[in-house]
Enzyme design. Structure first.
Site, mmCIF file in Angstrom:
data_model
loop_
_atom_site.group_PDB
_atom_site.id
_atom_site.type_symbol
_atom_site.label_atom_id
_atom_site.label_comp_id
_atom_site.label_asym_id
_atom_site.label_seq_id
_atom_site.Cartn_x
_atom_site.Cartn_y
_atom_site.Cartn_z
ATOM 1 C CG ASP A 129 -3.123 36.660 -8.129
ATOM 2 O OD1 ASP A 129 -2.624 35.726 -9.100
ATOM 3 O OD2 ASP A 129 -3.605 37.353 -7.061
ATOM 4 C CD GLU B 276 -0.164 38.121 -4.850
ATOM 5 O OE1 GLU B 276 -0.334 36.299 -4.670
ATOM 6 O OE2 GLU B 276 -1.495 38.779 -4.338
ATOM 7 N NE ARG C 139 -2.736 1.954 -1.378
ATOM 8 C CZ ARG C 139 -2.982 1.294 -2.557
ATOM 9 N NH1 ARG C 139 -4.179 0.454 -2.311
ATOM 10 N NH2 ARG C 139 -2.685 2.242 -3.373
ATOM 11 C CE LYS D 213 0.240 34.660 -1.839
ATOM 12 N NZ LYS D 213 -0.254 34.560 -3.541
ATOM 13 C CE LYS E 24 -1.912 28.186 -3.166
ATOM 14 N NZ LYS E 24 -3.429 28.941 -4.530
#
Length: 299
Positions: free
Chosen positions: A227, A206, A109, A176, A144
């Site tokens: 963005d 950004e 697995r 950001k 992410k």
């Protein structure tokens, strides 16, 4: 970080770190023992396990699969019949594992989980790369990623033909929207960063509007991320920024699908970053069958 499959065989610190993680993941799965196998399979039973693709895709993680079985039982014979980066068709044999049935089933697995997930990332990345249609743009990942799996997932992106964005919070400045708000604006944020970081470190900003993109360039950013811009706004931003700073790196990001990649690349950006490469991929369907021959199996 691993750059290619051969790096897994070097035996350096990164590989040893992965082996430590694999031991932890096996312990999480096995606990006090594989009760089903111990209850149903006679001790000393020997099998051949055929690992095969149940759908077409790009492979990544075969060295990990080998390491899993080696950690479970160094006596298992693992005959790998493909390589990371290979494009395989449905039914293709990827590896044959021979030895203790107990140990094959114990490692099955985890070996498949890693192989399926990394192959899924490589396959999705390759879909984006192919969708760019040969235009000179790099498809990049983001942060992410699955906690604890970032090194492996970013490896799979590279295997799929993509590139890695910053690896963590420590290796580049990326200003950001929330940094801009807290610092008092783009210019203030860029100037503050320049005063506190080494001269060798890059600063990315950004920008959601053309005005923000211009301000980022004038403040001294090295990279501007466009963005969530529509195509017309992005094309205007690229023209303006190239005139102000011809050598600045331009990145596009925000909800970019494979269907839109070619259009975005045509705007003239250098990089298209896609978070879904590592947060919304579909694992490649790969299976292990005991004592069954599949298409392409070596006798």
């Amino acid at each position: 970080m691993f750059e290619r499959e051969s790096d897994w065989a070097i035996g350096g610190p990164a590989v040893e770190t992965v082996k430590t993680q694999i031991r932890e993941w096996l312990a999480e799965d096995i606990g006090s023992g594989d009760v089903t196998t111990m209850a149903t399979v006679p001790f000393g039973h020997i099998s051949k396990g055929i690992i095969h693709a149940k759908q077409a895709g790009i492979l990544a993680g075969l060295p990990l699969m080998r390491i899993v079985f080696d950690v479970v039982d160094p006596e298992l014979k693992v005959n790998v019949q493909a390589a990371d980066g290979d494009r395989v068709e449905q039914g293709a044999v990827l590896a044959v594992v021979e030895g203790s049935t107990h140990n094959i089933l114990t490692g099955e697995r985890l070996a498949l989980n890693l192989l399926q997930r990394l192959s899924g990332i490589a396959t999705k990345t390759n879909e984006y790369v192919e969708a760019a249609g040969g235009q000179s743009v790099r498809i990049a990942d983001t942060r992410k990623t699955t906690p604890g799996h970032r090194t492996l997932e970013k490896y799979a992106v590279r295997i799929g033909g993509g590139a890695n964005h910053r690896f963590g919070l420590y290796d580049a400045v990326m200003i950001k929207d929330n940094h801009i708000k807290a610092a008092g604006g783009i210019t203030a944020a860029v100037h503050a960063a320049k005063s506190r970081i080494p001269h060798t470190m890059m600063i990315e900003v950004e920008a959601e509007t053309l005005a923000q993109a211009e301000e980022a360039v004038q403040a001294g950013a090295h990279i501007v991320m466009l963005d969530n811009m529509n195509t017309n706004t992005m094309m205007d931003a690229v023209k303006v920024i190239r005139r102000l700073a011809p050598h600045i790196v331009l990145e596009a990001s925000g909800g970019i699908t494979p269907q839109r990649v070619a259009e975005v690349a045509g705007c003239g950006v250098d990089i298209i970053s896609v978070g879904s490469l590592t947060h919304s991929f579909q694992a490649l369907d790969i299976s292990l069958d005991l004592n069954a021959k599949k298409k392409g199996e070596l006798s």
